[in-house]
Design a protein around this motif. Structure first.
Motif, short mmCIF file in Angstrom:
data_model
loop_
_atom_site.label_atom_id
_atom_site.label_comp_id
_atom_site.label_asym_id
_atom_site.label_seq_id
_atom_site.Cartn_x
_atom_site.Cartn_y
_atom_site.Cartn_z
N THR A 1 0.85 -1.18 0.00
CA THR A 1 0.00 0.00 0.00
C THR A 1 0.88 1.23 0.00
OG1 THR A 1 -1.73 -1.14 1.24
CG2 THR A 1 -1.78 1.28 1.27
N ARG A 2 0.72 2.10 -0.98
CA ARG A 2 1.55 3.30 -1.02
C ARG A 2 0.95 4.37 -0.12
NH1 ARG A 2 -0.94 3.32 -6.05
NH2 ARG A 2 -2.13 5.20 -6.57
N VAL A 3 1.83 5.04 0.57
CA VAL A 3 1.44 6.12 1.48
C VAL A 3 2.22 7.35 1.04
CG1 VAL A 3 1.39 6.91 3.87
CG2 VAL A 3 1.06 4.47 3.35
N PRO A 4 1.57 8.28 0.35
CA PRO A 4 2.31 9.44 -0.17
C PRO A 4 2.54 10.50 0.89
CG PRO A 4 0.01 9.56 -0.84
CD PRO A 4 0.17 8.26 -0.10
N VAL A 5 3.72 11.07 0.86
CA VAL A 5 4.04 12.27 1.65
C VAL A 5 4.43 13.34 0.64
CG1 VAL A 5 5.64 13.30 3.32
CG2 VAL A 5 4.76 10.98 3.68
N THR A 6 3.74 14.47 0.68
CA THR A 6 3.80 15.45 -0.39
C THR A 6 4.93 16.45 -0.18
OG1 THR A 6 1.40 15.26 -0.57
CG2 THR A 6 2.44 17.10 -1.72
N ASP B 1 8.11 17.85 4.38
CA ASP B 1 7.58 18.14 5.71
C ASP B 1 7.90 16.95 6.61
OD1 ASP B 1 5.94 18.35 8.02
OD2 ASP B 1 4.52 19.63 6.95
N LEU B 2 8.87 17.12 7.49
CA LEU B 2 9.34 16.00 8.31
C LEU B 2 8.30 15.56 9.32
CD1 LEU B 2 13.00 17.24 8.78
CD2 LEU B 2 12.21 15.40 7.29
N ASP B 3 7.47 16.48 9.78
CA ASP B 3 6.39 16.08 10.69
C ASP B 3 5.36 15.22 9.96
OD1 ASP B 3 7.47 17.44 12.86
OD2 ASP B 3 6.43 19.31 12.36
N GLU B 4 5.06 15.57 8.72
CA GLU B 4 4.13 14.77 7.93
C GLU B 4 4.72 13.38 7.65
OE1 GLU B 4 1.85 14.87 3.58
OE2 GLU B 4 2.77 16.70 4.37
N LEU B 5 6.02 13.34 7.38
CA LEU B 5 6.67 12.05 7.16
C LEU B 5 6.57 11.17 8.40
CD1 LEU B 5 8.49 10.17 5.46
CD2 LEU B 5 10.46 11.37 6.46
N ARG B 6 6.87 11.73 9.56
CA ARG B 6 6.81 10.96 10.79
C ARG B 6 5.39 10.45 11.06
NH1 ARG B 6 9.57 9.87 15.36
NH2 ARG B 6 11.43 10.89 14.52
N ALA B 7 4.41 11.32 10.80
CA ALA B 7 3.02 10.94 11.04
C ALA B 7 2.56 9.84 10.09
CB ALA B 7 2.12 12.16 10.90
N ALA B 8 3.21 9.71 8.93
CA ALA B 8 2.81 8.70 7.95
C ALA B 8 3.25 7.29 8.33
CB ALA B 8 3.39 9.06 6.58
N VAL B 9 4.21 7.17 9.24
CA VAL B 9 4.72 5.85 9.63
C VAL B 9 3.74 5.18 10.60
CG1 VAL B 9 6.60 4.61 10.75
CG2 VAL B 9 7.11 6.58 9.30
N ALA C 1 17.16 13.45 9.17
CA ALA C 1 15.88 13.21 9.85
C ALA C 1 15.23 11.92 9.34
CB ALA C 1 14.95 14.39 9.65
N VAL C 2 15.30 11.68 8.03
CA VAL C 2 14.76 10.43 7.48
C VAL C 2 15.52 9.24 8.05
CG1 VAL C 2 14.44 9.09 5.37
CG2 VAL C 2 13.98 11.54 5.35
N ALA C 3 16.84 9.35 8.11
CA ALA C 3 17.66 8.26 8.64
C ALA C 3 17.32 7.98 10.10
CB ALA C 3 19.14 8.61 8.50
N GLU C 4 17.18 9.01 10.89
CA GLU C 4 16.86 8.82 12.31
C GLU C 4 15.50 8.15 12.47
OE1 GLU C 4 17.23 12.78 13.76
OE2 GLU C 4 19.41 12.67 14.00
N LEU C 5 14.54 8.53 11.62
CA LEU C 5 13.22 7.91 11.68
C LEU C 5 13.28 6.44 11.27
CD1 LEU C 5 10.15 8.18 12.03
CD2 LEU C 5 10.03 8.96 9.64
N ALA C 6 14.05 6.15 10.22
CA ALA C 6 14.18 4.77 9.76
C ALA C 6 14.79 3.88 10.84
CB ALA C 6 15.02 4.71 8.49
#
Length: 390
Positions: free
Chosen positions: A137-142, A153-161, A188-193
């Motif tokens: 399922t794809r979850v787009p972050v714009t 938007d790093l907050d939007e990315l975090r909320a998408a996980v 920030a992406v790396a830390e979230l991953a």
């Protein structure tokens, strides 16, 4: 038959926008600034290297499944020289049929039905199709325009996980927006991953096409990311031999083995003689890459200035060879309708960015023009587009 012939996972995907717009260019005689391919070949010495391989009988029969050793070694050397990343060419490099197959193989290998895949939209159209084929399922972050660039938007990315998220699919330098993710964004992406134990698949085919001091930083080079990242590269965009279809994956042995397990049942092998030629291309001196960037920078500015003069609001890219333009200053709002009418109105073909979005409204006013063309072609396109300004 009551059951549709096409697999339901692919039911939402029709003919690609690239095929549609290229056919429109042929039918109308318009200048095709839609599909991203150069209108000149790459370095003569690399073309001759392919001819030499053909004549010497290298690659005319099935090459090794992971790719010819010469190319795998050259890819590993390139990653070390450019980014300080060490990869074993025997266990951590896989040659693919362009980046498109690498993306497909990575997603088919790593994604199971029910898994969620985060993708930055607008996204290359094969991303959505490959996620669907894998049952994910794809979850787009714009990415949204701000301060002259499209911003994550790093907050939007975090909320998408969520607990179902399997991986993040990145593309930097980014097609079609031309943004280059910054060190802060990638960190920030790396830390979230790492925090959420996610894999990252990163499409870096435009790695050498960066401008204005922008830095291409492979996320695999950040702390804790090498073992969870599949990095995808390609020769087509850098060396202007898009028809050769030579791409590659670099990753840890476990990830490389997983991707190879899927890839071997897609094409198994291809592009034998061209693999030897690209091995030589990867060893070209820095002067080649400097000249490539300088040439594309001049073309970027030529087209960007021309689009601004024609009335578009222009987002000047920091990478790739595409310019995203906003049609709203022209009194337009529907990029798809605009692009379908543009060949008749101005004799130029562009691509509507909306087709690269799930949130179509977010991409509706944006269109993409390619500047990887000969200067006279761009000058003629600019001249034609001036008619839009009235």
């Amino acid at each position: 038959m009551t059951r549709p012939l096409l697999n339901r996972r692919l039911a939402e995907f029709g003919t690609t926008i690239f095929a549609e717009m290229s056919a429109l260019a042929v039918r109308t005689g318009a200048i095709n600034l839609g599909q991203g391919f150069p209108d000149t070949d790459g370095p003569e010495e690399i073309r001759e290297a392919a001819v030499r391989a053909l004549r010497d009988g290298r690659g005319n029969q099935y090459p090794p499944g992971p790719g010819v050793p010469e190319l795998r070694t050259a890819v590993a050397e390139h990653q070390r020289r450019r980014y300080g990343l060490e990869f074993d060419p025997d266990t951590e490099v896989l040659v693919t049929v362009g980046a498109t197959e690498a993306i497909a193989a990575a997603l088919l290998a790593l994604v199971e039905p029910g898994d969620e895949v985060i993708a930055l939209e607008p996204y290359y159209d094969s991303y959505a199709a490959c996620i669907a084929m894998a049952g994910g399922t794809r979850v787009p972050v714009t990415l949204r325009p701000a301060d002259g660039r499209f911003v994550l938007d790093l907050d939007e990315l975090r909320a998408a996980v969520t607990d179902r998220t399997r991986l993040i699919l990145l593309n930097t330098p980014h097609n079609p927006t031309g943004t280059v993710l910054t060190r802060a964004e990638l960190t920030a992406v790396a830390e979230l991953a790492i925090e959420r134990d996610l894999l990252v698949v990163t499409d870096e085919v435009y790695e050498h096409l960066v401008f204005d001091g922008a830095e291409h930083l492979p996320i695999a080079s950040l702390p804790g990311m090498r073992e969870r990242t599949v990095t995808i590269g390609s020769a087509g965009k850098t060396y202007s031999f898009t028809g050769w279809k030579v791409g590659w994956v670099t990753a840890s042995p476990g990830l490389t083995t997983a991707v190879r397990s899927a890839k071997q049942y897609l094409t198994y092998v291809a592009s034998g003689p061209f693999q030897y030629a690209i091995a030589e291309a990867l060893r070209l001196p820095d002067t080649f890459f400097d000249a490539l960037r300088a040439d594309l920078l001049a073309k970027r500015d030529l087209l960007s200035d021309g689009l601004a003069g024609a009335g578009f609001a222009v987002h000047r890219p920091a990478g790739t060879y595409f310019v995203t333009a906003d049609i709203r200053p022209l009194g337009e709002s529907d990029g798809v309708a605009f692009c379908r009418a543009l060949p008749e109105r101005a004799g130029v073909v562009a691509i509507p960015n909306a087709v690269f979005y799930d949130h179509r409204d977010a991409g509706a006013p944006f269109v993409r023009f390619a500047f990887c063309k000969q200067r006279p072609v761009l000058e003629e396109a600019v001249s034609r587009l001036k008619t839009l300004a009235g």
